[in-house]
Design an enzyme around this catalytic site. Sequence first.
Site, short mmCIF file in Angstrom:
data_model
loop_
_atom_site.label_atom_id
_atom_site.label_comp_id
_atom_site.label_asym_id
_atom_site.label_seq_id
_atom_site.Cartn_x
_atom_site.Cartn_y
_atom_site.Cartn_z
N HIS A 24 10.30 -8.92 -0.78
CA HIS A 24 9.48 -7.81 -1.26
C HIS A 24 9.07 -8.00 -2.71
O HIS A 24 8.16 -7.31 -3.19
CB HIS A 24 10.28 -6.51 -1.11
N ASN A 84 8.11 1.84 -3.66
CA ASN A 84 7.42 2.95 -2.98
C ASN A 84 6.75 3.93 -3.93
O ASN A 84 5.97 4.77 -3.50
CB ASN A 84 8.40 3.70 -2.07
N ASP A 124 3.63 -8.78 -1.30
CA ASP A 124 4.08 -9.45 -0.08
C ASP A 124 3.32 -8.89 1.12
O ASP A 124 2.90 -7.74 1.12
CB ASP A 124 5.59 -9.27 0.10
N ASN A 162 4.17 0.14 1.59
CA ASN A 162 4.34 1.41 0.89
C ASN A 162 3.95 1.36 -0.58
O ASN A 162 3.49 2.36 -1.14
CB ASN A 162 5.78 1.91 1.04
#
Length: 197
Positions: A23, A72, A97, A118
Amino acid sequence: MSDDRWLVVGLGNPGPGYAGHRHNVGQMVVAELASRLGTTLKAHKAGATVGETRVRPGGDRIALAVPSTFMNVSGRPVAGLLKFYSLDASKLIVIHDELDLPFDTVRLKAGGGPGGHNGVRDIIAVAGPDFVRVRVGIGRPPGQQDPADYVLSPFAKIERDALPSLISDAADATEQILTAGLVAAQQRWHTQTGDKL
């Protein structure tokens, strides 16, 4: 509004516990760009670390940034930096990513939806969709592994061997957007043969 400045944001989660995760590949690409372009990222009041530089002498000014928030909620620091530099979303490049691309693939696009990401979704909520995305392929999780667990796990050994090349490719693609424009960069990086020359 400044016509000769870009904001380049690499997404990820903060802290050493997340540093090697899939991530965080966007952050890795920004670190590579900062190293290449001779700048150090420092804390900024917008809730990010930021380094200012140029791709080449006399070229466009660039603010390289990594949000200090969790993935997020990347939108708030990005919105703060756009306001600080008096930029709109057309001068924003977000590196992130991408589950829907095979590992070791780089794809470029402007606009569109979040594609289940997100961090991108949160940026769209505050800045609209009209920014450039450098999508760094991490592939789909094997077997029945939850995608949320997959992105928050380290790269596999075989991937780690290829990771420097992938990060370099994504940094090259970002530089090409900045120097030659998105269309020229797409023509180089979206060839069917995978030829990047």
